[in-house]
Structures are given as C-alpha cells and as structure tokens.
Design a protein around this motif. Structure first.
Motif, PDB file in Angstrom:
ATOM      1  N   GLY A   1     -11.947  12.376   5.487  1.00  0.00           N
ATOM      2  CA  GLY A   1     -12.891  11.410   6.054  1.00  0.00           C
ATOM      3  C   GLY A   1     -13.070  10.171   5.196  1.00  0.00           C
ATOM      4  O   GLY A   1     -13.615   9.166   5.653  1.00  0.00           O
ATOM      5  N   SER A   2     -12.646  10.242   3.937  1.00  0.00           N
ATOM      6  CA  SER A   2     -12.851   9.102   3.036  1.00  0.00           C
ATOM      7  C   SER A   2     -11.808   8.023   3.313  1.00  0.00           C
ATOM      8  O   SER A   2     -10.807   8.262   3.995  1.00  0.00           O
ATOM      9  CB  SER A   2     -12.742   9.571   1.584  1.00  0.00           C
ATOM     10  OG  SER A   2     -11.420  10.008   1.334  1.00  0.00           O
ATOM     11  N   VAL A   3     -12.065   6.832   2.758  1.00  0.00           N
ATOM     12  CA  VAL A   3     -11.097   5.744   2.951  1.00  0.00           C
ATOM     13  C   VAL A   3      -9.727   6.122   2.373  1.00  0.00           C
ATOM     14  O   VAL A   3      -8.702   5.980   3.054  1.00  0.00           O
ATOM     15  CB  VAL A   3     -11.622   4.427   2.324  1.00  0.00           C
ATOM     16  CG1 VAL A   3     -10.568   3.341   2.395  1.00  0.00           C
ATOM     17  CG2 VAL A   3     -12.879   3.987   3.042  1.00  0.00           C
TER      18      VAL A   3
ATOM     19  N   GLN B   1       0.889  -1.149   0.000  1.00  0.00           N
ATOM     20  CA  GLN B   1       0.000   0.000   0.000  1.00  0.00           C
ATOM     21  C   GLN B   1       0.931   1.203   0.000  1.00  0.00           C
ATOM     22  O   GLN B   1       1.804   1.298   0.872  1.00  0.00           O
ATOM     23  CB  GLN B   1      -0.859  -0.022   1.257  1.00  0.00           C
ATOM     24  CG  GLN B   1      -2.251   0.493   1.030  1.00  0.00           C
ATOM     25  CD  GLN B   1      -3.163   0.189   2.177  1.00  0.00           C
ATOM     26  OE1 GLN B   1      -2.719   0.028   3.295  1.00  0.00           O
ATOM     27  NE2 GLN B   1      -4.446   0.133   1.915  1.00  0.00           N
ATOM     28  N   ALA B   2       0.774   2.060  -0.966  1.00  0.00           N
ATOM     29  CA  ALA B   2       1.724   3.172  -1.066  1.00  0.00           C
ATOM     30  C   ALA B   2       1.046   4.353  -1.732  1.00  0.00           C
ATOM     31  O   ALA B   2       0.096   4.195  -2.500  1.00  0.00           O
ATOM     32  CB  ALA B   2       2.937   2.757  -1.887  1.00  0.00           C
ATOM     33  N   ILE B   3       1.521   5.539  -1.408  1.00  0.00           N
ATOM     34  CA  ILE B   3       1.036   6.719  -2.113  1.00  0.00           C
ATOM     35  C   ILE B   3       2.234   7.537  -2.591  1.00  0.00           C
ATOM     36  O   ILE B   3       3.351   7.398  -2.079  1.00  0.00           O
ATOM     37  CB  ILE B   3       0.105   7.584  -1.247  1.00  0.00           C
ATOM     38  CG1 ILE B   3       0.791   7.960   0.050  1.00  0.00           C
ATOM     39  CG2 ILE B   3      -1.196   6.885  -0.982  1.00  0.00           C
ATOM     40  CD1 ILE B   3      -0.028   8.956   0.839  1.00  0.00           C
TER      41      ILE B   3
ATOM     42  N   GLY C   1     -10.151   0.122  -2.406  1.00  0.00           N
ATOM     43  CA  GLY C   1      -8.924  -0.529  -2.851  1.00  0.00           C
ATOM     44  C   GLY C   1      -7.835   0.462  -3.205  1.00  0.00           C
ATOM     45  O   GLY C   1      -6.762   0.078  -3.644  1.00  0.00           O
ATOM     46  N   TRP C   2      -8.121   1.717  -3.011  1.00  0.00           N
ATOM     47  CA  TRP C   2      -7.196   2.780  -3.411  1.00  0.00           C
ATOM     48  C   TRP C   2      -5.860   2.635  -2.686  1.00  0.00           C
ATOM     49  O   TRP C   2      -5.819   2.344  -1.491  1.00  0.00           O
ATOM     50  CB  TRP C   2      -7.829   4.130  -3.082  1.00  0.00           C
ATOM     51  CG  TRP C   2      -7.113   5.325  -3.635  1.00  0.00           C
ATOM     52  CD1 TRP C   2      -7.247   5.838  -4.883  1.00  0.00           C
ATOM     53  CD2 TRP C   2      -6.192   6.157  -2.951  1.00  0.00           C
ATOM     54  NE1 TRP C   2      -6.464   6.932  -5.023  1.00  0.00           N
ATOM     55  CE2 TRP C   2      -5.790   7.165  -3.858  1.00  0.00           C
ATOM     56  CE3 TRP C   2      -5.640   6.164  -1.682  1.00  0.00           C
ATOM     57  CZ2 TRP C   2      -4.882   8.151  -3.533  1.00  0.00           C
ATOM     58  CZ3 TRP C   2      -4.741   7.154  -1.352  1.00  0.00           C
ATOM     59  CH2 TRP C   2      -4.363   8.132  -2.266  1.00  0.00           C
ATOM     60  N   GLY C   3      -4.796   2.849  -3.413  1.00  0.00           N
ATOM     61  CA  GLY C   3      -3.478   2.839  -2.784  1.00  0.00           C
ATOM     62  C   GLY C   3      -2.791   1.489  -2.833  1.00  0.00           C
ATOM     63  O   GLY C   3      -1.612   1.394  -2.511  1.00  0.00           O
ATOM     64  N   PHE C   4      -3.534   0.448  -3.234  1.00  0.00           N
ATOM     65  CA  PHE C   4      -2.892  -0.863  -3.270  1.00  0.00           C
ATOM     66  C   PHE C   4      -1.976  -0.957  -4.484  1.00  0.00           C
ATOM     67  O   PHE C   4      -2.328  -0.568  -5.590  1.00  0.00           O
ATOM     68  CB  PHE C   4      -3.941  -1.964  -3.342  1.00  0.00           C
ATOM     69  CG  PHE C   4      -3.344  -3.351  -3.384  1.00  0.00           C
ATOM     70  CD1 PHE C   4      -2.785  -3.894  -2.243  1.00  0.00           C
ATOM     71  CD2 PHE C   4      -3.316  -4.075  -4.552  1.00  0.00           C
ATOM     72  CE1 PHE C   4      -2.219  -5.156  -2.266  1.00  0.00           C
ATOM     73  CE2 PHE C   4      -2.757  -5.341  -4.590  1.00  0.00           C
ATOM     74  CZ  PHE C   4      -2.207  -5.880  -3.439  1.00  0.00           C
ATOM     75  N   THR C   5      -0.792  -1.460  -4.256  1.00  0.00           N
ATOM     76  CA  THR C   5       0.164  -1.666  -5.341  1.00  0.00           C
ATOM     77  C   THR C   5       0.517  -3.143  -5.363  1.00  0.00           C
ATOM     78  O   THR C   5       1.091  -3.650  -4.390  1.00  0.00           O
ATOM     79  CB  THR C   5       1.439  -0.837  -5.093  1.00  0.00           C
ATOM     80  OG1 THR C   5       1.062   0.521  -4.904  1.00  0.00           O
ATOM     81  CG2 THR C   5       2.394  -0.944  -6.263  1.00  0.00           C
TER      82      THR C   5
ATOM     83  N   TYR D   1      -8.670  -1.947  -7.954  1.00  0.00           N
ATOM     84  CA  TYR D   1      -8.046  -0.982  -7.066  1.00  0.00           C
ATOM     85  C   TYR D   1      -7.960   0.416  -7.651  1.00  0.00           C
ATOM     86  O   TYR D   1      -7.884   1.384  -6.928  1.00  0.00           O
ATOM     87  CB  TYR D   1      -6.663  -1.487  -6.650  1.00  0.00           C
ATOM     88  CG  TYR D   1      -6.792  -2.625  -5.681  1.00  0.00           C
ATOM     89  CD1 TYR D   1      -7.011  -2.375  -4.339  1.00  0.00           C
ATOM     90  CD2 TYR D   1      -6.767  -3.936  -6.104  1.00  0.00           C
ATOM     91  CE1 TYR D   1      -7.185  -3.392  -3.448  1.00  0.00           C
ATOM     92  CE2 TYR D   1      -6.930  -4.969  -5.223  1.00  0.00           C
ATOM     93  CZ  TYR D   1      -7.135  -4.696  -3.887  1.00  0.00           C
ATOM     94  OH  TYR D   1      -7.313  -5.719  -3.014  1.00  0.00           O
ATOM     95  N   SER D   2      -7.970   0.486  -8.962  1.00  0.00           N
ATOM     96  CA  SER D   2      -7.877   1.818  -9.558  1.00  0.00           C
ATOM     97  C   SER D   2      -9.154   2.603  -9.353  1.00  0.00           C
ATOM     98  O   SER D   2      -9.142   3.810  -9.294  1.00  0.00           O
ATOM     99  CB  SER D   2      -7.618   1.687 -11.053  1.00  0.00           C
ATOM    100  OG  SER D   2      -6.510   0.883 -11.260  1.00  0.00           O
ATOM    101  N   ASN D   3     -10.269   1.875  -9.283  1.00  0.00           N
ATOM    102  CA  ASN D   3     -11.560   2.552  -9.357  1.00  0.00           C
ATOM    103  C   ASN D   3     -12.323   2.571  -8.054  1.00  0.00           C
ATOM    104  O   ASN D   3     -13.284   3.305  -7.922  1.00  0.00           O
ATOM    105  CB  ASN D   3     -12.425   1.852 -10.413  1.00  0.00           C
ATOM    106  CG  ASN D   3     -11.700   1.750 -11.733  1.00  0.00           C
ATOM    107  OD1 ASN D   3     -11.048   2.700 -12.125  1.00  0.00           O
ATOM    108  ND2 ASN D   3     -11.798   0.619 -12.399  1.00  0.00           N
ATOM    109  N   ASP D   4     -11.951   1.751  -7.130  1.00  0.00           N
ATOM    110  CA  ASP D   4     -12.733   1.619  -5.919  1.00  0.00           C
ATOM    111  C   ASP D   4     -11.995   2.277  -4.746  1.00  0.00           C
ATOM    112  O   ASP D   4     -10.851   1.954  -4.474  1.00  0.00           O
ATOM    113  CB  ASP D   4     -12.940   0.127  -5.630  1.00  0.00           C
ATOM    114  CG  ASP D   4     -13.984  -0.085  -4.569  1.00  0.00           C
ATOM    115  OD1 ASP D   4     -13.971   0.678  -3.585  1.00  0.00           O
ATOM    116  OD2 ASP D   4     -14.801  -0.997  -4.716  1.00  0.00           O
TER     117      ASP D   4
END
Lengths: 192, 475
Positions: free
Chosen positions: B312-314, B245-247, B455-459, B449-452
């Motif tokens: 506040g979002s995931v 998980q990375a940003i 699942g955001w941030g999963f690599t 993961y790209s759209n949800d």
C-alpha cells in the motif's frame, strides 16, 4: 534563466526598448544581478547584505534611467545590464578601498573576536568560497561571479570580459576543478 | 564539470527588497532617447543616395531616353535604396529563431514548414498565448504576485500517472519559483500533440483553446520519432531526459545471483496469473517454488520468498508496477487490456500476492538487508542507491539477462526500470523561471530520494550526463 521569447521570431533579450517586457525582464534579471553582487563583494566586507541590495538598486536605477539609450542591435539587454553592474561594482570597490574596508583575508584574521553574526557570515558557504577565491586574480573572481552569481552563459561572459568564449570555458573549467578540490579539502579538515 | 557546490550558493533576494526597488523604478518616467550623432559617413551616404535618386528621376523624365538606358541608370538607385535606406534583408529574416531550452534530441523534421503554415502559426500564436494562463497557485506556495511586480504567466505541466509522484515530489522540492507552475495529472484529455502543435485554422484554434495547453509534459515513456514529426516545426519541441526509476532484486552472495526473466518474476509475485488450462482466464497464484515458474532455474526446491516494501505504500506500489508490469505485458491479451479496460489491467498487473510469498518488511531495503544474509534463498526489493550500500553482502538478480545499471536503464534492457522524459517548447515556456528550476529539481535532488518514500526508486542520470544536461540547460 534561458532567454525566452516575447515576440515570435526574436529572443526577448534582443528586442528594442519599445518591445521589451520590463516586468518579465525585472523578474528574471533582478535575482541574477543580486547574486552577481553577492558573489562579487562578499569578500570585501562583512554585513554586505545591505551593500548587495544597494548595488543591485544602483544598477537597476542607472539602467532604468538610461534605458532609452539601450541599443538592441549591439548587445542583448542582459549583457547591457551586466555591463552597468560591472561598472557599479568597480565604483564600489574603489570607494571601499578609499573608505579603508578590510579585504576578506584580513577580516578572517579578526573574525575570532567578532560578533556572532560575523561568525555566522564567515561560517557560511559563501564565506568559504571567499576564502578560496581570495588569492585568485581579479579576472578569475569576476568569471566566477558572472557564471555562478549571474548565471550567464560563456558567450555572454566572453562579451563582458573581452575573452574568447572557448577561453572562458577553459578558465572556468580549471577554476571550478581547483575550487572543488579545495572546497572538499576544507570540508574534510573541518569535519576532523 | 561538477559545480553543484557553486550553484548552491545562489539565493533569491528578499521579496521586500524586490518590491521596493520595483516600485521606485516604476515611478521613473521613461526618458526620451538621446538623439544620435549624425555621423559623417552617414551624411555622405545620404548625399549619395539623394544624388542618385535625383539623377534617376531626371533621366526617367526626359523623353527619348531608351528603356534599357533608363533601366541602367535606375539600377544603382534601386540598389542603394534597397541596401542602404531599408537595410540589408536576409532571406530568413522572417524566420522564427527559437532558443532551445535544453540539451536535446530533436527528430529530423522534414524541412522548413510551408509559408502558409508559418503564417498561420504566427497568427494563432497570440491566440494561444492565453490558453495556458491559469490563475496562479502561487499563494499556496507563498510566492503570490506582489504589487508592482508582474510575474511570468503560470505554466501548466502535465505528468503521466506513472510520472506524477516523481513530478509532484520535484515540484515540492524546487529551490524557487514553484508558484509559477501548476502540475496536473494526465487524464488523457490533453494529448502530447496539443502541446507540440499550433492550430492552423481559426476553428482549430477555438477548439484547442477550449482546454488548457500544457507548457511541458513529464512522461515515463519516450515519444517516438514518428509522433515527434507531427509537431509544428517552429515550436521546436525539445526532449530532456530527467532520470530513471528502477528497482533491484538481490539476495545473499552465498548462492550467487538468481537469474530471472520478466515473466518468471510476474508468475512468482502476481496475486493472480493466467490459467494455463483456460485461455483468457485468471487463477490465484499457486506457485510456491522458483522451479514452478521457470524450470530453467536451478535449486528447484527454493521457496519463493521476497521481502519488500508494503504494497500500500508509495514504494510498494512502485515495486509492484516495475516488477509485474513488464512480465504482465508479455501476455498479449493482458497487454491489450491497458487501453481497453485500464482498471482490470491495473488489477492484474500491479497487485502483489498476499499469501506470504511476498513479505512486507519495511519501506526501505535497509530494514531487511541483514535478514537476507541469514536467509540466503530469499530475495529483497531495493532501490538502486539502497542496493549500492549493501552490494558487498548481496548480489543483484539480472532480469532478462540485463544487470541493473544506468546503462541498462537507459537502453531499456532492464525490465524493472523506466525513464522519465520532459517535453516542452520554448514558446510555451517563455519568461518563466519555474520550468528550469523544475527540471533542475527533477534531476538534482538525489539526496532526498534515499530517505523519502515519495522519492524512493529514483535513479539520477550519471554525474557526467547530468552535469552536461544542466550545463546545456543553464546555457
């Protein structure tokens, strides 16, 4: 699915008939046998869903009747079961030829005039695979069905096909590489 | 070997078909085994054995035969009896041979366990068998047990708080068998040791059985080798890397990448930061320019302005954790709060400032990528795949000198990342098709993961690593 243990010390696949957990084996193996036949016979005739179920049933019934004869010291249960499945498949193919079913490449030719269900079946990914594997030798088709339908590992496939384990790995690697390239070519051609 | 297109072709058989077939099979009685042919060679061996035994008995019963001669005559009989009648016994025939679940790194265990431990472990194994047998939650997943079919036991998977969103997402997107798994957050009541050890006494087993034992644990930290060495060796605890998980922080290419440290990011974006004049106290974040948080950063007048997902979002919560925690932990007194006062720690280390320096601009980086091009001193927060799509317009900020890449995520050198691991033991995962499907879902569903937002941030692992892992897993 990885073979798990029912009794500490031995994989469930190598337990004797008395020790096997039949329900767990059924839950694990039935979907794999089912998919093995999906991969194996879809090229022979359309409307094969019923045939897949029939062959799966036939395999399990044959195995269940003979399970008292299963020798855990010679082979794992799944190897034994898939040997039966192979024989059931061979019987089916010879019967299909006697009944004069169309091979898939012929079926593709007549599909233009077929029913919507037929079109759907031909449009499916499995039918796409069938078109790609139609020109492959029997042995290669069997390898694909055992690996990706039955989810067997290379060692078990080697045991079932008489090939060496490394040979199975090499053949599958080449096959997948070729199929993948053709698969993507077909997809791009379709998009265009 | 990328064979996803073939793997995807499998589908589960219709449940009605399975039910009917199972019912038919159950009605068949088990036939008696066919008697095996009595092979000639077997007869020869048996005759030989009987002959030797008869001679041995006769000789030993004759008075006056010396002890050494008696022993000499008895030796072949003993040998034959040992090796032919009872079969060869290798030394390790009683050892447990465990089939590994997947590709794994195993710590060096200090040799074979003492026999007492193996015996106790074996004895307590059956007692353990029920301790993670929960009522299946299959009904909720539409895979309730059908009459005639005994499904594998439902397995308990425990996920750490940081891995829970990812694990939940993976469970929801499994291609099969989610009814066989039950996911629970790690509340600290079930330590890793409970999963990877077997009690060696009845009293310890009774205590262990009082709470459910997980069959697998998904964590965002790696269990250190010294902790792994405490595991019961015969359980063969295995480790599986699932992904990262990375940003990424990026800005327009006009001024090149803004090189930051974990502490400067924290000091720029946290709502409250340590007060330099009062040790152990906090103050509202007063920093408005990058040069205030780090004098080494050029362009001293550049205003701190970061666009990112709403706090506040995931994705916003994830961004806050990954951006702030690493820098937050660089203050020892704050890091010490992690165990002593978790609520205060969370408040300090995961709260983004709300005075305008951090601007909520949409749940994904697509929303503000173009904005950044027109505002070249501002930074944007992106997931790795979002950034890959806009990397021709933006440049990524290295953190602590590490560029964001799978290699730096894997090594732990890039602070705004973490790695997911799954730990399990084949014993506890036995007969359950759900776990493999869960692992596959954890690693493979990259498209979602790209759209949800969940699942955001999963690599994912790089394709070669993932393919190798899946190959080993399915083998």
């Amino acid at each position: 699915m990885v073979v798990q243990q029912a009794v500490p010390g031995r994989p469930m696949d190598r337990l004797s008939t008395d020790e096997l957990e039949w329900d767990a084996l059924y839950a694990d193996l039935a979907p794999r046998v089912y998919n093995y036949f999906r991969f194996r016979i879809s090229r022979y005739r359309m409307g094969s869903e019923a045939d897949v179920e029939e062959l799966t049933s036939r395999t399990f019934e044959r195995a269940w009747r003979a399970r008292g004869n299963y020798r855990h010291d010679i082979a794992g249960f799944s190897t034994w079961l898939f040997k039966i499945a192979q024989n059931v498949g061979l019987d089916y193919h010879s019967q299909s030829r006697e009944r004069g079913h169309l091979p898939l490449d012929a079926a593709i030719d007549v599909a233009v005039d077929g029913t919507p269900e037929l079109h759907a079946e031909l449009g499916s990914d499995l039918a796409r695979l069938a078109t790609l594997t139609a020109s492959l030798p029997e042995r290669e088709r069997e390898l694909i069905a055992l690996k990706y339908g039955a989810s067997l590992n290379n060692r078990m496939i080697a045991g079932l096909t008489g090939l060496s384990e490394s040979n199975v790995g090499t053949l599958l690697h080449r096959l997948v590489r070729t199929l993948r390239a053709q698969w993507h070519e077909q997809a791009s051609a379709r998009d265009e | 070997m990328n064979d996803d297109f073939l793997q995807r072709l499998r589908k589960p058989p219709p449940p009605e078909f399975l039910d009917k077939l199972k019912a038919r099979l159950d009605r068949q009685p088990l036939p008696p085994p066919q008697p095996r042919r009595f092979a000639f060679s077997r007869g020869m061996v048996l005759g030989f054995v009987l002959g030797v035994a008869a001679i041995a008995i006769a000789v030993t019963s004759i008075p006056g035969v010396s002890g050494s001669l008696r022993a000499l005559l008895q030796a072949p009989g003993r040998f034959v009896a040992r090796h032919w009648l009872y079969g060869p016994r290798t030394q390790d025939s009683n050892q447990h041979k465990v089939v590994p679940l997947g590709p794994v790194w195993l710590p060096e265990h200090p040799g074979r366990p003492p026999d007492r431990q193996v015996a106790a472990a074996s004895a307590s194994f059956k007692a353990q068998a029920g301790d993670h047998s929960h009522e299946t939650n299959a009904a909720a997943n539409g895979t309730a047990p059908r009459p005639g079919i005994q499904p594998p036991t439902t397995l308990l998977i425990v996920a750490s708080q940081t891995a829970l969103t990812h694990a939940t997402y993976a469970l929801e997107h499994m291609d099969c068998c989610s009814g066989y798994l039950k996911l629970e957050p790690d509340t600290g009541a079930v330590p890793f040791e409970k999963m990877c050890t077997l009690p060696t006494t009845a009293a310890a087993a009774a205590i262990a059985n009082a709470t459910p034992t997980p069959a697998a644990m998904e964590l965002s930290r790696r269990i250190p080798p010294e902790e792994m060495r405490n595991c019961t060796p015969i359980l063969k605890t295995v480790e599986l890397k699932l992904g990262y998980q990375a940003i990424v922080l990026g800005r327009a290419k006009l001024y090149g990448p803004l090189r930051l440290t974990r502490r400067s990011v924290f000091l720029a974006l946290a709502k409250r930061i340590p007060d330099p004049n009062h040790s152990g106290a906090l103050m509202d974040n007063p920093n408005t320019t990058w040069s205030q948080v780090d004098p080494a950063i050029p362009y001293e007048s550049d205003r701190i302005q970061v666009f990112g997902p709403p706090p506040g979002s995931v994705p916003g919560k994830l961004a806050a954790q990954l951006l702030l925690e690493a820098g937050c932990n660089s203050y020892p007194w704050i890091a010490a709060l992690h165990d002593r006062d978790p609520d205060r720690y969370r408040e300090i280390c995961t709260t983004l400032r709300d005075d305008g320096a951090y601007t909520p601009a949409g749940v994904s980086g697509w929303a503000y990528a173009d904005e950044l091009v027109g505002n070249p001193t501002a930074l944007g927060v992106f997931s790795t795949d979002e950034f890959a799509a806009v990397k021709d317009k933006l440049s990524a900020s290295p953190l602590d000198g590490a560029e964001p890449s799978p290699a730096s995520f894997a090594s732990g050198g890039y602070p705004a990342s973490r790695t997911f691991y799954l730990y399990t033991t084949p014993y506890r995962a036995r007969n359950n098709p759900g776990l493999v499907a869960f692992v596959r879902s954890n690693m493979e569903q990259t498209n979602f993961y790209s759209n949800d937002p969940n699942g955001w941030g999963f690599t994912p692992l790089d394709p070669a690593e993932r393919a190798a892992a899946m190959k080993d897993l399915t083998n």
